[in-house]
Scaffold this active site. Structure first.
Site, PDB file in Angstrom:
ATOM      1  N   VAL A 171      40.148 -24.716  41.612  1.00 47.45           N
ATOM      2  CA  VAL A 171      40.073 -25.904  40.762  1.00 47.45           C
ATOM      3  C   VAL A 171      41.338 -26.030  39.919  1.00 47.45           C
ATOM      4  CG1 VAL A 171      38.806 -26.907  38.828  1.00 47.45           C
ATOM      5  CG2 VAL A 171      37.561 -25.909  40.744  1.00 47.45           C
ATOM      6  N   LYS A 223      49.862 -13.162  41.237  1.00 44.15           N
ATOM      7  CA  LYS A 223      49.539 -14.528  41.640  1.00 44.15           C
ATOM      8  C   LYS A 223      50.643 -15.495  41.175  1.00 44.15           C
ATOM      9  CE  LYS A 223      45.032 -16.584  42.002  1.00 44.15           C
ATOM     10  NZ  LYS A 223      43.849 -17.004  41.271  1.00 44.15           N
ATOM     11  N   THR A 251      34.052 -18.136  37.167  1.00 41.66           N
ATOM     12  CA  THR A 251      32.777 -17.770  36.535  1.00 41.66           C
ATOM     13  C   THR A 251      31.927 -17.082  37.609  1.00 41.66           C
ATOM     14  OG1 THR A 251      31.881 -19.940  37.087  1.00 41.66           O
ATOM     15  CG2 THR A 251      32.777 -19.681  34.879  1.00 41.66           C
ATOM     16  N   PHE A 298      26.328 -36.327  54.191  1.00 43.41           N
ATOM     17  CA  PHE A 298      25.588 -35.074  53.947  1.00 43.41           C
ATOM     18  C   PHE A 298      24.218 -35.076  54.604  1.00 43.41           C
ATOM     19  CE2 PHE A 298      28.000 -32.128  51.264  1.00 43.41           C
ATOM     20  CZ  PHE A 298      29.189 -32.825  51.317  1.00 43.41           C
ATOM     21  N   GLY A 332      22.650 -28.603  60.442  1.00 43.58           N
ATOM     22  CA  GLY A 332      23.492 -27.486  60.876  1.00 43.58           C
ATOM     23  C   GLY A 332      22.839 -26.150  60.585  1.00 43.58           C
ATOM     24  N   GLY A 349      26.677 -23.389  52.972  1.00 46.56           N
ATOM     25  CA  GLY A 349      27.241 -22.165  52.400  1.00 46.56           C
ATOM     26  C   GLY A 349      28.337 -22.542  51.427  1.00 46.56           C
ATOM     27  N   CYS A 378      30.061 -22.972  46.219  1.00 49.60           N
ATOM     28  CA  CYS A 378      29.484 -23.877  45.211  1.00 49.60           C
ATOM     29  C   CYS A 378      27.987 -24.104  45.345  1.00 49.60           C
ATOM     30  CB  CYS A 378      30.214 -25.209  45.266  1.00 49.60           C
ATOM     31  SG  CYS A 378      31.992 -25.024  45.104  1.00 49.60           S
ATOM     32  N   LYS A 413      25.660 -21.023  44.727  1.00 51.57           N
ATOM     33  CA  LYS A 413      25.775 -20.560  43.332  1.00 51.57           C
ATOM     34  C   LYS A 413      25.187 -21.609  42.372  1.00 51.57           C
ATOM     35  CE  LYS A 413      30.073 -20.804  41.579  1.00 51.57           C
ATOM     36  NZ  LYS A 413      30.061 -21.863  40.576  1.00 51.57           N
TER      37      LYS A 413
HETATM   38  C1  UGA Z   1      30.923 -28.961  47.254  1.00 53.71           C
HETATM   39  C2  UGA Z   1      30.769 -30.447  46.877  1.00 53.71           C
HETATM   40  O1  UGA Z   1      30.767 -31.245  48.070  1.00 53.71           O
HETATM   41  C3  UGA Z   1      31.911 -30.902  45.973  1.00 53.71           C
HETATM   42  O2  UGA Z   1      31.695 -32.246  45.550  1.00 53.71           O
HETATM   43  C4  UGA Z   1      31.943 -29.981  44.742  1.00 53.71           C
HETATM   44  O3  UGA Z   1      32.993 -30.325  43.855  1.00 53.71           O
HETATM   45  C5  UGA Z   1      32.135 -28.545  45.185  1.00 53.71           C
HETATM   46  O4  UGA Z   1      31.034 -28.176  46.052  1.00 53.71           O
HETATM   47  C6  UGA Z   1      32.166 -27.683  43.951  1.00 53.71           C
HETATM   48  O5  UGA Z   1      31.138 -27.533  43.293  1.00 53.71           O
HETATM   49  O6  UGA Z   1      33.248 -27.234  43.554  1.00 53.71           O
HETATM   50  P1  UGA Z   1      32.377 -27.591  49.056  1.00 53.71           P
HETATM   51  O7  UGA Z   1      31.520 -26.433  48.691  1.00 53.71           O
HETATM   52  O8  UGA Z   1      33.852 -27.425  49.098  1.00 53.71           O
HETATM   53  O9  UGA Z   1      32.109 -28.815  48.029  1.00 53.71           O
HETATM   54  O10 UGA Z   1      31.933 -28.061  50.495  1.00 53.71           O
HETATM   55  P2  UGA Z   1      31.053 -29.204  51.167  1.00 53.71           P
HETATM   56  O11 UGA Z   1      31.918 -30.060  52.001  1.00 53.71           O
HETATM   57  O12 UGA Z   1      30.210 -29.900  50.162  1.00 53.71           O
HETATM   58  O13 UGA Z   1      30.125 -28.328  52.134  1.00 53.71           O
HETATM   59  C7  UGA Z   1      29.207 -27.366  51.632  1.00 53.71           C
HETATM   60  C8  UGA Z   1      28.337 -26.811  52.718  1.00 53.71           C
HETATM   61  O14 UGA Z   1      27.408 -27.780  53.197  1.00 53.71           O
HETATM   62  C9  UGA Z   1      29.101 -26.340  53.959  1.00 53.71           C
HETATM   63  O15 UGA Z   1      28.543 -25.124  54.394  1.00 53.71           O
HETATM   64  C10 UGA Z   1      28.866 -27.429  54.978  1.00 53.71           C
HETATM   65  O16 UGA Z   1      28.948 -26.988  56.305  1.00 53.71           O
HETATM   66  C11 UGA Z   1      27.465 -27.851  54.620  1.00 53.71           C
HETATM   67  N1  UGA Z   1      27.140 -29.251  55.024  1.00 53.71           N
HETATM   68  C12 UGA Z   1      27.772 -30.293  54.433  1.00 53.71           C
HETATM   69  C13 UGA Z   1      26.178 -29.456  56.001  1.00 53.71           C
HETATM   70  O17 UGA Z   1      25.585 -28.509  56.549  1.00 53.71           O
HETATM   71  N2  UGA Z   1      25.862 -30.757  56.330  1.00 53.71           N
HETATM   72  C14 UGA Z   1      26.464 -31.823  55.742  1.00 53.71           C
HETATM   73  O18 UGA Z   1      26.109 -32.978  56.087  1.00 53.71           O
HETATM   74  C15 UGA Z   1      27.446 -31.587  54.781  1.00 53.71           C
END
Ligand code: UGA
Length: 448
Positions: A11, A35, A86, A252, A256, A260, A263, A266
């Site tokens: 971030v 880093k 965190t 979304f 699948g 995971g 974010c 947690k």
């Molecule tokens: C997620 C949120 O999408 C962001 O908006 C947020 O800022 C971020 O967490 C965070 O809290 O920092 P991220 O964890 O990077 O982002 O990834 P995503 O693209 O949201 O995917 C998360 C998981 O859901 C992955 O394992 C993905 O494969 C799965 N997923 C996503 C599905 O199984 N199906 C979907 O339709 C979409």
């Protein structure tokens, strides 16, 4: 306008670099000398498409710099963003806020003139208020305000998410701080990006509510996929039919192997804890967490079933170990559950991932890491697609078929069409889509 960004994790580094792109002078701070040394050499500590180029551009323009000294960065800053980690605490898995509070104390000691202190890390409700208390305690004379400005970046798409967000949420109770934040986000304001001003607690909760809702959407469609498998429906068509309703939306809803990443797992757990602590239990999210945990394990059971009930001594090839494409992050990835379970059932596992093999090799034992998908397929009794990387979407299926010991594919991201696999003679399972049965089989089943 000058900004100090404390923490050069995902971030912090992305936000700091993007603020520099907005034309602001940004100093990124990290305690870890190694880093900062790497960043000064232009090496990125994380894999994020487009980040390296943007960092180089902003450093060259003189708007982005790196240091290990919080004091140097904070002294002349108009706003200080706290974007430190965190991590879940070992003993109770609650977010460890030590680094946030330590940063707050250090900022308080060195800030000069009116300073806006902004929490950007995802933090439990009440954290910004505690930061305010710590700063007041450390510098009773301090001229400052605290804001909560949660981040909604997705890994792999972080820069475009920052530059073109659906909205920006800013929690603050001070009109003066609002003006500073409005100035920082001016380029987005001019783009008519909705900027939602709220109280501190509301902003903090918005982040958890958003992530928990997205996790719920995914889990909902995953359970509908299970039902499709039983009744002969197609989850992709169900998702499309649902998603065309504007009130639902199509995003979304890709079924699948379970969500995971760093974010969703947690943050859903954190929301449960916050709900419990405040006497407002979150029953829906509780089910989501439970169903998702079980689902990632269930993927291993599906592979075993596809292999006729046993994988003992069989070679299972895995394509993709990162939690999603375009990242080397494997935190809470389905692979962390599926690979060890297959190994425990006696399988010999080989795998390939375009960028996550190095990180995965530190977490997973006895996996043969292969140079590409064909290497994985050689001699395999089953090929399991766990991450939908682009390079797995257009495999030379003829070559794969020739290389495999048994022509069997478990596609847990639905990147291939059942008809295509069938016509090439693969035994193919995917998520929430009916098996295609030859006409004879259909009649046999009907008779049975
Ligand atoms: C997620 C949120 O999408 C962001 O908006 C947020 O800022 C971020 O967490 C965070 O809290 O920092 P991220 O964890 O990077 O982002 O990834 P995503 O693209 O949201 O995917 C998360 C998981 O859901 C992955 O394992 C993905 O494969 C799965 N997923 C996503 C599905 O199984 N199906 C979907 O339709 C979409």
């Amino acid at each position: 306008m000058r900004i100090a960004m404390i923490g050069t994790g995902y971030v912090g580094l992305v936000s700091g670099t993007c603020f520099a792109e907005f034309g602001i002078d940004v100093t990124c701070v990290d305690k870890v000398q190694g880093k900062i040394d790497r960043l000064l050499k232009g090496e990125m500590p994380i894999y994020e498409p487009g980040l390296e180029e943007l960092v180089a551009k902003q450093v060259k323009a003189g708007r982005l710099s790196f240091t290990t000294s919080t004091a140097d960065a904070v002294r002349d800053a108009d706003a200080v963003f706290i974007a430190v980690g965190t991590p879940p605490r070992r003993f109770d898995r609650a977010a460890d806020l030590t680094f946030i509070y330590q940063a707050a104390r250090e900022i308080a000691e060195t800030m000069q003139g009116y300073t806006v202190i902004v929490t950007k890390s995802t933090v439990p409700v009440g954290t910004a208020r505690e930061v305010e208390r710590i700063i007041c305690e450390t510098r009773p004379d301090g001229d400052f305000d605290v804001c909560s400005n949660p981040e909604f970046l997705r890994e792999g798409a972080a820069i475009s998410d920052f530059m073109r967000p659906d909205r920006v949420v800013i929690g603050t109770e001070s009109a003066r701080a609002q003006e500073v934040m409005r100035a920082i986000y001016r380029p987005l304001y001019l783009n008519e990006t909705p900027i939602v001003f709220t109280g501190l607690e509301t902003a903090e909760l918005s982040k958890y509510a958003a992530n928990a809702f997205l996790a719920t959407k995914i889990t909902f469609i995953n359970e509908i996929a299970n039902l499709c498998e039983k009744v002969g429906g197609n989850v992709q068509d169900v998702a499309r039919a649902m998603g065309l309703d504007n009130r639902i939306g199509g995003k979304f809803l890709h079924a699948g192997p379970g969500y995971g990443g760093s974010c969703f797992p947690k943050d859903t757990e954190a929301l449960l804890r916050i709900g419990e602590e405040h006497g407002a239990p979150q029953h829906i999210v509780e089910s989501v967490v439970k169903v998702n945990e079980e689902r990632r394990r269930d993927m291993a059971r599906r592979v075993i079933a596809a292999c006729g009930g046993s994988v003992r001594g069989k070679k299972i090839g895995v394509l993709g170990v990162s939690f999603k494409p375009n990242t080397d992050d494997i935190r809470e990835a389905p692979s962390l559950y599926v690979l060890p379970l297959l190994q425990a059932a006696g399988a010999v596992v080989a795998a390939h991932d375009p960028v996550a093999m190095e990180t995965a090799a530190q977490e997973m034992e006895n996996v043969t890491w292969c140079k590409d998908a064909y290497d994985v397929a050689a001699g395999a009794d089953a090929l399991v697609i766990l991450t939908e990387w682009n390079e797995f979407r257009a495999l030379d299926l003829g070559r794969i078929a020739e290389l495999m010991h048994e022509k069997r594919i478990c596609d847990f991201r639905n990147i291939y069409k059942p008809e295509e696999m069938e016509s090439r003679g693969f035994s193919y399972i995917s998520i929430g889509r009916p098996e295609i049965l030859p006409a004879g089989d259909i009649r046999k089943r009907a008779k049975a």
